[in-house]
Scaffold this motif. Structure first.
Motif, PDB file in Angstrom:
ATOM      1  N   GLY A 700      42.088  25.709   4.299  1.00 54.45           N
ATOM      2  CA  GLY A 700      41.893  24.270   4.193  1.00 54.45           C
ATOM      3  C   GLY A 700      42.903  23.437   4.937  1.00 54.45           C
ATOM      4  N   LYS A 701      43.811  24.063   5.671  1.00 54.92           N
ATOM      5  CA  LYS A 701      44.856  23.301   6.345  1.00 54.92           C
ATOM      6  C   LYS A 701      44.414  22.722   7.685  1.00 54.92           C
ATOM      7  N   LEU A 702      43.274  23.156   8.189  1.00 57.96           N
ATOM      8  CA  LEU A 702      42.773  22.634   9.452  1.00 57.96           C
ATOM      9  C   LEU A 702      41.276  22.372   9.328  1.00 57.96           C
ATOM     10  N   ASN A 703      40.912  21.100   9.333  1.00 57.62           N
ATOM     11  CA  ASN A 703      39.510  20.686   9.317  1.00 57.62           C
ATOM     12  C   ASN A 703      39.175  20.037  10.647  1.00 57.62           C
ATOM     13  N   LEU A 704      38.203  20.615  11.343  1.00 60.33           N
ATOM     14  CA  LEU A 704      37.741  20.072  12.612  1.00 60.33           C
ATOM     15  C   LEU A 704      36.273  19.711  12.482  1.00 60.33           C
ATOM     16  N   VAL A 740      29.371  11.241  21.400  1.00 64.49           N
ATOM     17  CA  VAL A 740      30.063  12.364  20.767  1.00 64.49           C
ATOM     18  C   VAL A 740      31.168  11.817  19.878  1.00 64.49           C
ATOM     19  N   GLU A 741      31.474  12.590  18.831  1.00 64.02           N
ATOM     20  CA  GLU A 741      32.559  12.241  17.916  1.00 64.02           C
ATOM     21  C   GLU A 741      33.366  13.491  17.591  1.00 64.02           C
ATOM     22  N   PHE A 742      34.706  13.331  17.545  1.00 63.73           N
ATOM     23  CA  PHE A 742      35.604  14.420  17.185  1.00 63.73           C
ATOM     24  C   PHE A 742      36.557  13.924  16.097  1.00 63.73           C
ATOM     25  N   GLU A 743      36.828  14.789  15.138  1.00 60.43           N
ATOM     26  CA  GLU A 743      37.780  14.442  14.078  1.00 60.43           C
ATOM     27  C   GLU A 743      38.599  15.664  13.710  1.00 60.43           C
ATOM     28  N   VAL A 744      39.912  15.464  13.516  1.00 60.31           N
ATOM     29  CA  VAL A 744      40.825  16.538  13.133  1.00 60.31           C
ATOM     30  C   VAL A 744      41.665  16.057  11.959  1.00 60.31           C
ATOM     31  N   ASN A 745      41.720  16.867  10.905  1.00 62.54           N
ATOM     32  CA  ASN A 745      42.639  16.658   9.789  1.00 62.54           C
ATOM     33  C   ASN A 745      43.391  17.961   9.599  1.00 62.54           C
ATOM     34  N   ALA A 746      44.716  17.905   9.680  1.00 55.54           N
ATOM     35  CA  ALA A 746      45.486  19.147   9.691  1.00 55.54           C
ATOM     36  C   ALA A 746      46.739  19.032   8.835  1.00 55.54           C
ATOM     37  N   ASN A 747      47.147  20.189   8.318  1.00 60.58           N
ATOM     38  CA  ASN A 747      48.392  20.329   7.560  1.00 60.58           C
ATOM     39  C   ASN A 747      49.118  21.563   8.099  1.00 60.58           C
ATOM     40  N   PRO A 748      49.635  21.473   9.350  1.00 59.52           N
ATOM     41  CA  PRO A 748      50.205  22.654   9.995  1.00 59.52           C
ATOM     42  C   PRO A 748      51.487  23.154   9.351  1.00 59.52           C
ATOM     43  N   LEU A 749      52.252  22.250   8.741  1.00 54.88           N
ATOM     44  CA  LEU A 749      53.490  22.614   8.065  1.00 54.88           C
ATOM     45  C   LEU A 749      53.515  21.981   6.693  1.00 54.88           C
ATOM     46  N   ASN A 750      54.240  22.557   5.789  1.00 57.28           N
ATOM     47  CA  ASN A 750      54.390  21.948   4.483  1.00 57.28           C
ATOM     48  C   ASN A 750      54.976  20.547   4.628  1.00 57.28           C
ATOM     49  N   GLY A 751      54.266  19.574   4.094  1.00 56.16           N
ATOM     50  CA  GLY A 751      54.743  18.196   4.163  1.00 56.16           C
ATOM     51  C   GLY A 751      54.237  17.410   5.350  1.00 56.16           C
ATOM     52  N   LEU A 752      53.632  18.077   6.351  1.00 59.17           N
ATOM     53  CA  LEU A 752      53.152  17.383   7.542  1.00 59.17           C
ATOM     54  C   LEU A 752      51.638  17.273   7.486  1.00 59.17           C
TER      55      LEU A 752
END
Length: 890
Positions: A700-704, A740-752
């Protein structure tokens, strides 16, 4: 020896304590035996808790041995409470899907805080994003907190592909929110918790759990009760939860901003509830320009009561009262060529408001929702919803339009009429100076400041009954919603518009005096010609008196342009002067109403474990009573709206491929023309084909999300480019919008936490044939509609909170930007193109978030970018602003 005995005793006590602590672990699955990641598992009465991982597994350590009450909750599923004897490590918990419209649960400790793609509103079914063929974007409360957002317009800067067109004005009931472009078409926030409501700009962000923007036409589930061509905007509110807690916040900053808000949740009874939550706020804010303000009071109590395991009842209401000036919006001329083609040539002063704080509108709104959820069985749930909305708009509405002097050119007919040629020696000295002055005003951007007086109210009543099932037919799983929908809308408008003053200015008194008594000026006029001349004078007076009242011509730099038509004009208008004028204008009282009856069905069918098909159909019957004083605008219409979607999870619970076909429509009210005739419009219809990919990677840390869409709209109502000054509505046979539409939600590091989106939209009028106009409107052929907004819209936000144990523990930093490409706010072959420039606005903030308090600082428009938005208008946007907020949590 004594010290040794003490040490041994201490070690024995510690060993016994450790021995009395164990762990609770297990797996959470749905009724299809699929693991559910991200489920909240907490031990009641303690601070112990965790979330399930990608395989649905959880483990809570250091649990006191013995009987414990654990609560398992997940958005879209029914919360479950279990008695467990610790230690226990092999639990298997089955959650049954339910509808989160009824009871919102607190989500604690989510890693990816900017992504919340779990909802039961978008499809009226509790579907995970990876199994939903519908595309939607979510703006979370955590993102709003990170950005210190104080209004819904700024919140929507984070939504993928959304660009503001018009400011929030409150000029009419239910139209207090701004207008936004989505996939090439204008829309407004018109849904609250999935139901039609008057949201206005007064909905305070402290009350918003999240904002969901449902992309594309969505008539199958939402009908024509809200604009559904390019997208719907749904505000999801915070709901009561078990326990006591809340916060109080104070925000202050630039432009005289002061905002106090409170969020309080408390039980009203024992453990079973009921539970009560109160959100309230008060905002005062001045404009970044030389005048303007907004004051808003907002209060929203809500209550939820789980009567038993089968029955849940919830009730909520929102009351808001906004008093504000009209934001500066300069309407560009129509029907004649533009002089300036961009903001540089216009040389606009963005700091000018063209108004005063004495001119304002008051817009109270009142919404209610009652929801009854009854669990018929493990497979079926009944949901009954009653929602009502009431809104008012009172005060003076002001707008400025370039080219207003065109109205005086109708006087030219007095000099060209063959029947008046003998009177030319008398008429020319009176008329020609006014024509010369009017033409002079048209040689520069002279914005006419116009007023009307608003007093209107509107009511909506909506009843909806849904039966929601989750069952198998053979080996095929079905998630089905069958619903009935009834919407009643009524409005009472008492608008005052007219101009009793204009015929007392310039040469009008002498001109009208001649027509009233022509023989006193020209005795040779025969007696039988006098009545005709009298009638001509009366026609001239009536025509100009019917124009809206205006008090000044003002340049784009804010300078009053002297004119004989507006003697004594000043830059700052006053209510006292307007009251004297509008006391002479009669009230035009009009009552309208309409009703919609609908039935719909939507089924998500698991053809295989990884392939789902969504089939939906809606039948709408619309009855328009229109103006109750005349039957000429009455009509009824029945419309079918199908929907088909496919989702294939190429990597189960991690990657989905999807496609959909969606439809939408809007019923357009007939127009009663000045001559008494009625113009009827066909419903606007839309069809969308879309395909793309969705991912949920790294637990769940990377939603594209990425998608391509193609929308075809027929009979879209727009403004005739040949109309001069007066708005003349026509329809266009076809508009094609794709992108076209692009969306990124990410949590690559704890707290980021990171959020980014990019959209590109290509919208064109491909067939400008108009049945209403009776011609092909070639002036619009292959042009981008003005409502489509910029072609490219993008945004980015990063938030980093230093972790526990670090030197900067509890400190967080945020930074990002949002921007758009240039936009043709006017775009037709007659007027030309007026281009608003591209822009990128940078923002930054910092906060300190402790257990009991939070301190936040924010800088909006860090580089003090000068930029504009608009829809046939030029709307200057806010300059650099500093905000600070202090929150106490309990």
């Amino acid at each position: 020896m004594k010290g040794l005995l003490n040490a041994i005793t201490f070690l024995l006590i510690m060993a016994n304590t450790v021995a009395q602590q164990g762990e609770i672990g297990g797996t959470v699955v749905d009724n299809n035996n699929d693991p559910i990641p991200g489920v909240n598992v907490s031990i009641l009465g303690t601070k112990l808790g965790t979330q399930t991982n990608i395989d649905g597994y959880f483990e809570i350590k250091n649990v006191p041995n013995g009987s414990q009450e654990i609560e398992i909750s997940y958005v879209g599923f029914k919360t479950k409470t279990l008695s467990v004897t610790a230690p226990s490590s092999n639990l298997k918990v089955v959650l049954y899907e339910g509808n989160e419209i009824l009871q919102e649960v607190q989500v604690v400790g989510r890693n990816n805080q900017f992504s919340r793609k779990k909802t039961a509103y978008v499809s009226k079914l509790p579907l995970k994003d990876l199994e939903n063929s519908q595309v939607y974007t979510t703006v979370t409360s955590e993102l709003l907190d990170s950005q210190v957002v104080t209004n819904i317009d700024d919140a929507l800067n984070n939504a993928t592909g959304i660009s503001k067109l018009w400011e929030a004005t409150g000029r009419a009931p239910g139209e207090g929110t701004g207008y936004f472009a989505s996939r090439g078409f204008a829309t407004q926030p018109q849904l609250v918790d999935g139901m039609p409501g008057f949201t206005l700009s007064a909905v305070d962000p402290s009350y918003i759990e999240r904002i969901e923007v449902v992309k594309g036409p969505s008539a199958t589930l939402f009908g024509s009760t809200a604009t559904s061509l390019g997208g719907l905007i749904n505000v999801v509110t915070k709901k009561p939860y078990e326990g006591f807690g809340g916060s109080v916040s104070y925000t202050t900053g630039s432009f005289g901003t002061h905002r106090v808000s409170a969020d309080i949740n408390t039980p009203l009874g024992g453990k079973g509830g009921p539970y009560f939550r109160l959100n309230t706020s008060y905002l005062t804010q001045d404009s970044f320009q030389d005048a303007g303000f907004r004051n808003t009071f907002f209060v929203a109590p809500s209550i939820s009561y789980r009567v038993n395991n089968k029955l849940n009842v919830s009730f909520g209401l929102e009351y808001a009262r906004t008093k504000q000036t009209n934001p500066s919006m300069l309407f560009l001329r129509r029907g004649v060529p533009l002089l300036a083609k961009n903001t540089d040539e216009l040389n606009i002063d963005p700091k000018k408001s063209f108004t005063s704080n004495d001119i304002h509108l008051t817009s109270p709104t009142f919404n209610t929702r009652t929801i009854i959820d009854y669990k018929i069985s493990d497979q079926w749930t009944s949901q009954s919803i009653f929602a009502s909305s009431y809104s008012e708009a009172k005060g003076y509405y002001q707008y400025l339009i370039d080219g207003g002097a065109l109205a005086f050119l109708r006087l030219n007919s007095l000099l060209t009429d063959p029947n008046l040629q003998t009177l030319s020696p008398i008429l020319t000295p009176l008329v020609q100076p006014m024509l010369t002055e009017a033409n002079g005003l048209l040689q520069t951007e002279a914005f006419t400041r116009i007023f009307d007086k608003r007093d209107a109210n509107a009511s909506n009543y909506n009843f909806q009954q849904n039966f929601i099932g989750d069952f198998k037919v053979g080996e095929l799983r079905n998630r089905l919603v069958v619903g009935l929908d009834f919407v009643s809308r009524s409005q009472h408008s008492r608008v005052q518009t007219g101009n009793p003053v204009v015929t007392t200015t310039s040469n009008f008194p002498q001109l009208l005096g001649f027509f009233a008594d022509p023989q006193s000026v020209f005795p040779l006029i025969p007696d039988n010609a006098v009545p005709t001349l009298n009638a001509t004078g009366q026609q001239i007076a009536a025509g100009f008196n019917a124009f809206p009242y205006f008090d000044a011509f003002i340049s784009a730099q804010g300078n009053v342009i002297p004119s004989s038509f507006t003697p004594g004009a000043t830059y700052s208008p006053s209510t006292e002067n307007l009251e004297q004028v509008f006391g002479q204008i009669p009230v035009n009282s009009v009552r309208t109403n309409s009703k919609t009856y609908a039935a719909y069905v939507s089924d998500v069918l698991n053809v295989t474990k990884d392939l789902t098909v969504n089939l939906g159909l809606r039948l709408d019957h619309f009855e328009q009573n229109g103006n109750e004083a005349t039957p000429d605008d009455d009509y009824s219409k029945t419309t079918l709206s199908p929907q088909v979607g496919f989702v294939y999870q190429a990597i189960p619970r991690k990657l989905s491929l999807f496609s959909n076909y969606q439809t939408g429509f809007i019923n357009v009210d007939p127009v009663i023309n000045v001559d008494g005739s009625t113009t009827n419009f066909q419903p606007v219809k839309a069809n969308q084909f879309e395909g793309g990919v969705k991912t949920n990677l790294f637990n769940g840390k990377l939603n594209l999300g990425a998608s391509y869409y193609h929308i075809t709209v027929n009979n879209r109502t727009t403004t005739d480019p040949q109309a001069i000054l007066l708005v003349n509505q026509i329809d266009l046979k076809e508009i094609v919008s794709k992108g076209v539409e692009f969306e990124v939600n990410a949590n690559p590091l704890n707290g980021l936490n990171l959020r980014a989106s990019y959209s590109y939209n290509d919208s064109q009028i491909t067939d400008p044939t108009s049945e209403i106009a009776g011609r092909s409107v070639t002036e619009l052929l292959n042009r981008r509609p003005e409502e489509a907004g910029p072609q490219t819209v993008y945004n980015f936000w990063a938030d980093y909170k230093f972790q526990e144990g670090s030197f900067l523990e509890n400190l967080g930093l945020g930074a990002g930007f949002n921007g758009a490409s240039e936009h043709h706010t006017i775009n037709n072959a007659i007027t030309g193109q007026f281009t608003l420039p591209s822009y990128t606005v940078f923002n930054a903030g910092a906060y300190y978030d402790a257990e009991k308090f939070r301190i936040g600082l924010k800088v909006n428009n860090l580089t003090d970018e000068v930029y504009y938005k608009g829809w046939s208008t030029v709307n200057a946007q806010a300059s650099r602003a500093f905000l600070g907020t202090l929150t106490y949590k309990f």
